[in-house]
Design a protein around this motif. Structure first.
Motif, PDB file in Angstrom:
ATOM      1  N   TYR A 176      -4.788  50.285 -25.403  1.00  0.00           N
ATOM      2  CA  TYR A 176      -3.565  50.653 -26.122  1.00  0.00           C
ATOM      3  C   TYR A 176      -2.717  51.621 -25.312  1.00  0.00           C
ATOM      4  CZ  TYR A 176      -0.694  53.238 -29.480  1.00  0.00           C
ATOM      5  OH  TYR A 176       0.354  53.873 -30.113  1.00  0.00           O
ATOM      6  N   LEU A 177      -3.338  52.654 -24.740  1.00  0.00           N
ATOM      7  CA  LEU A 177      -2.584  53.679 -24.013  1.00  0.00           C
ATOM      8  C   LEU A 177      -1.910  53.116 -22.766  1.00  0.00           C
ATOM      9  CD1 LEU A 177      -5.129  56.654 -24.168  1.00  0.00           C
ATOM     10  CD2 LEU A 177      -3.082  56.341 -25.565  1.00  0.00           C
ATOM     11  N   ASP A 178      -2.612  52.222 -22.058  1.00  0.00           N
ATOM     12  CA  ASP A 178      -2.111  51.692 -20.787  1.00  0.00           C
ATOM     13  C   ASP A 178      -1.476  50.314 -20.919  1.00  0.00           C
ATOM     14  OD1 ASP A 178      -3.034  53.958 -19.624  1.00  0.00           O
ATOM     15  OD2 ASP A 178      -4.709  53.051 -18.566  1.00  0.00           O
ATOM     16  N   ALA A 179      -1.398  49.804 -22.155  1.00  0.00           N
ATOM     17  CA  ALA A 179      -0.804  48.480 -22.393  1.00  0.00           C
ATOM     18  C   ALA A 179      -1.478  47.410 -21.531  1.00  0.00           C
ATOM     19  CB  ALA A 179       0.702  48.510 -22.145  1.00  0.00           C
ATOM     20  N   LEU A 180      -2.818  47.419 -21.529  1.00  0.00           N
ATOM     21  CA  LEU A 180      -3.564  46.424 -20.765  1.00  0.00           C
ATOM     22  C   LEU A 180      -3.619  45.104 -21.521  1.00  0.00           C
ATOM     23  CD1 LEU A 180      -6.644  48.548 -19.591  1.00  0.00           C
ATOM     24  CD2 LEU A 180      -4.460  48.205 -18.421  1.00  0.00           C
ATOM     25  N   THR A 181      -3.752  44.013 -20.785  1.00  0.00           N
ATOM     26  CA  THR A 181      -3.939  42.710 -21.407  1.00  0.00           C
ATOM     27  C   THR A 181      -5.405  42.529 -21.770  1.00  0.00           C
ATOM     28  OG1 THR A 181      -4.432  41.564 -19.335  1.00  0.00           O
ATOM     29  CG2 THR A 181      -2.090  41.805 -19.936  1.00  0.00           C
ATOM     30  N   SER A 182      -5.698  41.490 -22.541  1.00  0.00           N
ATOM     31  CA  SER A 182      -7.081  41.212 -22.919  1.00  0.00           C
ATOM     32  C   SER A 182      -7.922  40.866 -21.695  1.00  0.00           C
ATOM     33  CB  SER A 182      -7.133  40.077 -23.942  1.00  0.00           C
ATOM     34  OG  SER A 182      -6.539  38.895 -23.414  1.00  0.00           O
ATOM     35  N   GLN A 183      -7.314  40.283 -20.670  1.00  0.00           N
ATOM     36  CA  GLN A 183      -8.043  39.969 -19.449  1.00  0.00           C
ATOM     37  C   GLN A 183      -8.316  41.225 -18.623  1.00  0.00           C
ATOM     38  OE1 GLN A 183      -9.481  37.031 -18.382  1.00  0.00           O
ATOM     39  NE2 GLN A 183      -9.031  36.544 -20.527  1.00  0.00           N
ATOM     40  N   GLU A 184      -7.364  42.144 -18.609  1.00  0.00           N
ATOM     41  CA  GLU A 184      -7.556  43.385 -17.870  1.00  0.00           C
ATOM     42  C   GLU A 184      -8.620  44.268 -18.509  1.00  0.00           C
ATOM     43  OE1 GLU A 184      -3.184  44.168 -15.845  1.00  0.00           O
ATOM     44  OE2 GLU A 184      -3.491  44.684 -17.952  1.00  0.00           O
ATOM     45  N   VAL A 185      -8.627  44.346 -19.829  1.00  0.00           N
ATOM     46  CA  VAL A 185      -9.545  45.265 -20.497  1.00  0.00           C
ATOM     47  C   VAL A 185     -10.993  44.815 -20.387  1.00  0.00           C
ATOM     48  CG1 VAL A 185      -9.514  44.276 -22.842  1.00  0.00           C
ATOM     49  CG2 VAL A 185      -9.784  46.750 -22.521  1.00  0.00           C
ATOM     50  N   ILE A 186     -11.260  43.514 -20.318  1.00  0.00           N
ATOM     51  CA  ILE A 186     -12.651  43.065 -20.229  1.00  0.00           C
ATOM     52  C   ILE A 186     -13.244  43.376 -18.855  1.00  0.00           C
ATOM     53  CG2 ILE A 186     -12.377  41.254 -21.957  1.00  0.00           C
ATOM     54  CD1 ILE A 186     -12.235  39.211 -19.708  1.00  0.00           C
ATOM     55  N   SER A 187     -12.380  43.674 -17.871  1.00  0.00           N
ATOM     56  CA  SER A 187     -12.868  44.049 -16.546  1.00  0.00           C
ATOM     57  C   SER A 187     -12.977  45.555 -16.372  1.00  0.00           C
ATOM     58  CB  SER A 187     -11.931  43.474 -15.473  1.00  0.00           C
ATOM     59  OG  SER A 187     -11.866  42.071 -15.540  1.00  0.00           O
ATOM     60  N   LEU A 188     -12.603  46.306 -17.391  1.00  0.00           N
ATOM     61  CA  LEU A 188     -12.610  47.765 -17.309  1.00  0.00           C
ATOM     62  C   LEU A 188     -14.003  48.316 -17.600  1.00  0.00           C
ATOM     63  CD1 LEU A 188     -11.030  50.437 -17.079  1.00  0.00           C
ATOM     64  CD2 LEU A 188     -10.526  50.241 -19.522  1.00  0.00           C
ATOM     65  N   GLU A 189     -14.543  49.069 -16.657  1.00  0.00           N
ATOM     66  CA  GLU A 189     -15.865  49.670 -16.814  1.00  0.00           C
ATOM     67  C   GLU A 189     -15.734  51.184 -16.881  1.00  0.00           C
ATOM     68  OE1 GLU A 189     -18.246  46.095 -16.623  1.00  0.00           O
ATOM     69  OE2 GLU A 189     -18.701  48.152 -17.199  1.00  0.00           O
ATOM     70  N   LEU A 190     -16.413  51.807 -17.810  1.00  0.00           N
ATOM     71  CA  LEU A 190     -16.407  53.264 -17.951  1.00  0.00           C
ATOM     72  C   LEU A 190     -17.797  53.808 -17.706  1.00  0.00           C
ATOM     73  CD1 LEU A 190     -14.281  53.651 -21.219  1.00  0.00           C
ATOM     74  CD2 LEU A 190     -13.494  53.612 -18.850  1.00  0.00           C
ATOM     75  N   SER A 191     -17.921  54.778 -16.820  1.00  0.00           N
ATOM     76  CA  SER A 191     -19.215  55.383 -16.543  1.00  0.00           C
ATOM     77  C   SER A 191     -19.569  56.400 -17.624  1.00  0.00           C
ATOM     78  CB  SER A 191     -19.190  56.084 -15.178  1.00  0.00           C
ATOM     79  OG  SER A 191     -19.005  55.154 -14.144  1.00  0.00           O
ATOM     80  N   THR A 192     -20.862  56.575 -17.867  1.00  0.00           N
ATOM     81  CA  THR A 192     -21.303  57.557 -18.855  1.00  0.00           C
ATOM     82  C   THR A 192     -21.013  58.972 -18.337  1.00  0.00           C
ATOM     83  OG1 THR A 192     -23.535  57.483 -17.893  1.00  0.00           O
ATOM     84  CG2 THR A 192     -23.110  56.103 -19.821  1.00  0.00           C
ATOM     85  N   GLY A 193     -20.530  59.816 -19.232  1.00  0.00           N
ATOM     86  CA  GLY A 193     -20.351  61.225 -18.919  1.00  0.00           C
ATOM     87  C   GLY A 193     -19.210  61.564 -17.982  1.00  0.00           C
ATOM     88  N   ILE A 194     -18.263  60.648 -17.768  1.00  0.00           N
ATOM     89  CA  ILE A 194     -17.123  60.929 -16.896  1.00  0.00           C
ATOM     90  C   ILE A 194     -15.869  61.119 -17.744  1.00  0.00           C
ATOM     91  CG2 ILE A 194     -15.653  60.105 -15.029  1.00  0.00           C
ATOM     92  CD1 ILE A 194     -18.442  60.773 -14.098  1.00  0.00           C
ATOM     93  N   PRO A 195     -15.285  62.330 -17.776  1.00  0.00           N
ATOM     94  CA  PRO A 195     -14.072  62.545 -18.592  1.00  0.00           C
ATOM     95  C   PRO A 195     -12.844  61.926 -17.937  1.00  0.00           C
ATOM     96  CG  PRO A 195     -14.624  64.539 -17.381  1.00  0.00           C
ATOM     97  CD  PRO A 195     -15.724  63.559 -17.100  1.00  0.00           C
ATOM     98  N   LEU A 196     -11.969  61.397 -18.746  1.00  0.00           N
ATOM     99  CA  LEU A 196     -10.694  60.841 -18.299  1.00  0.00           C
ATOM    100  C   LEU A 196      -9.572  61.630 -18.962  1.00  0.00           C
ATOM    101  CD1 LEU A 196     -11.532  57.049 -18.753  1.00  0.00           C
ATOM    102  CD2 LEU A 196     -11.841  58.449 -16.713  1.00  0.00           C
ATOM    103  N   LEU A 197      -8.572  62.003 -18.202  1.00  0.00           N
ATOM    104  CA  LEU A 197      -7.504  62.850 -18.705  1.00  0.00           C
ATOM    105  C   LEU A 197      -6.177  62.096 -18.789  1.00  0.00           C
ATOM    106  CD1 LEU A 197      -6.344  65.675 -19.460  1.00  0.00           C
ATOM    107  CD2 LEU A 197      -5.969  66.034 -17.003  1.00  0.00           C
TER     108      LEU A 197
END
Length: 344
Positions: free
Chosen positions: A282-303
């Motif tokens: 929602y924040l970055d206006a990603l497409t459904s294809q872009e978001v399924i490739s997005l990986e988030l590491s445990t314990g890493i803050p994003l600002l």
């Protein structure tokens, strides 16, 4: 066992205090989260096809104070007017943290909405996350209803230089709300409210929850399990798809969290891989294809910085003495300077 680890970690942190004595170079090349396979070489916590501003390539070194004294109501939030400043449009920080490693992450089991605590490594990841955001203001915390996210938020805040105490609010009933009321105004100033919301939970994995991931792939086939895990709109048996998770998580964010950020409140959200992916979509206006490739590491803050009506992605702070993120916001820099002045 996890409770004992949690208590030991808290005691250790309270005796040691936040680590602010080392100077740290801003390293824009740190790979903190797996990037999109098709994206350009972009760092700062996570990647998308959107490019980052050239400001994110700046580097710097700042020596922070080594004092451990508490800073309570003498430091203002950047949303407050600083002496000598002209009134400006609201600006605020939004911090997103995926919980540290859980006991079922360690065992390679599908977890979903099963409520399991952090491992020792997960506790350490939460503490490290706290060090990274120790100079960034936090006025309110939101977590999922699951203990691994709540532990992560609590442990992270033990490292914050403001030294406020997170307090979980209870609005489930009038009785619980009354029983948990704080009557000291001074104590309220030294506290941060924590709101728990099931809408921020991990997506529900249905009949996969509790199963070993590799054994499940052997049973149903690697391709089918990959489809359940990585497609946008195909749910696992009797579970949620990412699309379904996004519907509840984004709706909650837009209704309950975004208005507070727009009013100038600085918010921390400790949640899960899929609920946070949904919010980032929602924040970055990603497409459904872009978001399924997005990986988030445990314990890493994003600002993110909310400024002039927009959310600006700033990646992950590297550490308590890292200078880069503060170059993007004069208000954040002023907040940090006030912390430094009070601790000298």
């Amino acid at each position: 066992m996890a409770s004992l680890v949690f208590q030991q970690a808290i005691c250790k942190l309270q005796s040691a205090g936040p680590s602010c004595s080392l100077s740290c170079h801003y390293d824009s090349g740190s790979v903190l989260v797996k990037p999109f396979p098709t994206a350009n070489n972009v760092h700062f916590g996570f990647s998308s096809t959107n490019s980052l501003s050239t400001m994110q390539k700046r580097s710097g070194v700042i020596q922070a104070s080594t004092s451990q004294m508490s800073v309570v109501d003498t430091v203002f939030s950047p949303s407050d007017n600083i002496a000598g400043d002209k009134p400006k449009k609201n600006e605020a920080a939004l911090i997103l943290i995926r919980h540290g490693e859980s006991m079922w992450n360690e065992k390679n089991l599908f977890t979903g909405c099963v409520d399991v605590p952090l491992t020792k490594k997960g506790v350490e990841e939460a503490i490290e996350a706290g060090k990274r955001i120790s100079n960034i203001p936090v006025d309110k915390i939101y977590t999922s209803s699951l203990i691994r996210a709540q532990m992560t938020a609590m442990l992270a805040m033990t490292q914050h230089r403001r030294r406020k105490v997170p307090i979980i609010t209870h609005n489930e009933s009038e009785q619980l709300k009354l029983w948990s009321e704080v009557y000291s105004e001074e104590t309220k100033k030294q506290s941060i409210p924590v709101v728990t919301a099931w809408q921020l939970n991990e997506r529900m994995y249905g009949e996969l929850q509790g199963l070993d991931k590799q054994e499940t792939a052997n049973r149903y086939g690697q391709e089918k399990v990959h489809e359940w895990r990585r497609s946008y709109d195909i749910p696992p048996p009797n579970g949620e798809s990412l699309e379904m998770c996004a519907e509840r998580a984004v709706a909650y964010f837009k209704e309950n969290i975004e208005p507070q950020i727009q009013s100038g409140k600085n918010i921390l959200i400790a949640a899960h891989g899929n609920s946070l992916r949904s919010i980032i979509m929602y924040l970055d206006a990603l497409t459904s294809q872009e978001v399924i490739s997005l990986e988030l590491s445990t314990g890493i803050p994003l600002l993110y910085i909310f400024k002039e009506g927009k959310f600006l992605r700033r990646g992950s702070p590297v550490g308590p003495t890292e200078a880069g993120v503060y170059a993007y916001s004069r208000r954040l820099a002023a907040y940090r300077q006030k912390l430094d002045d009070m601790l000298q």
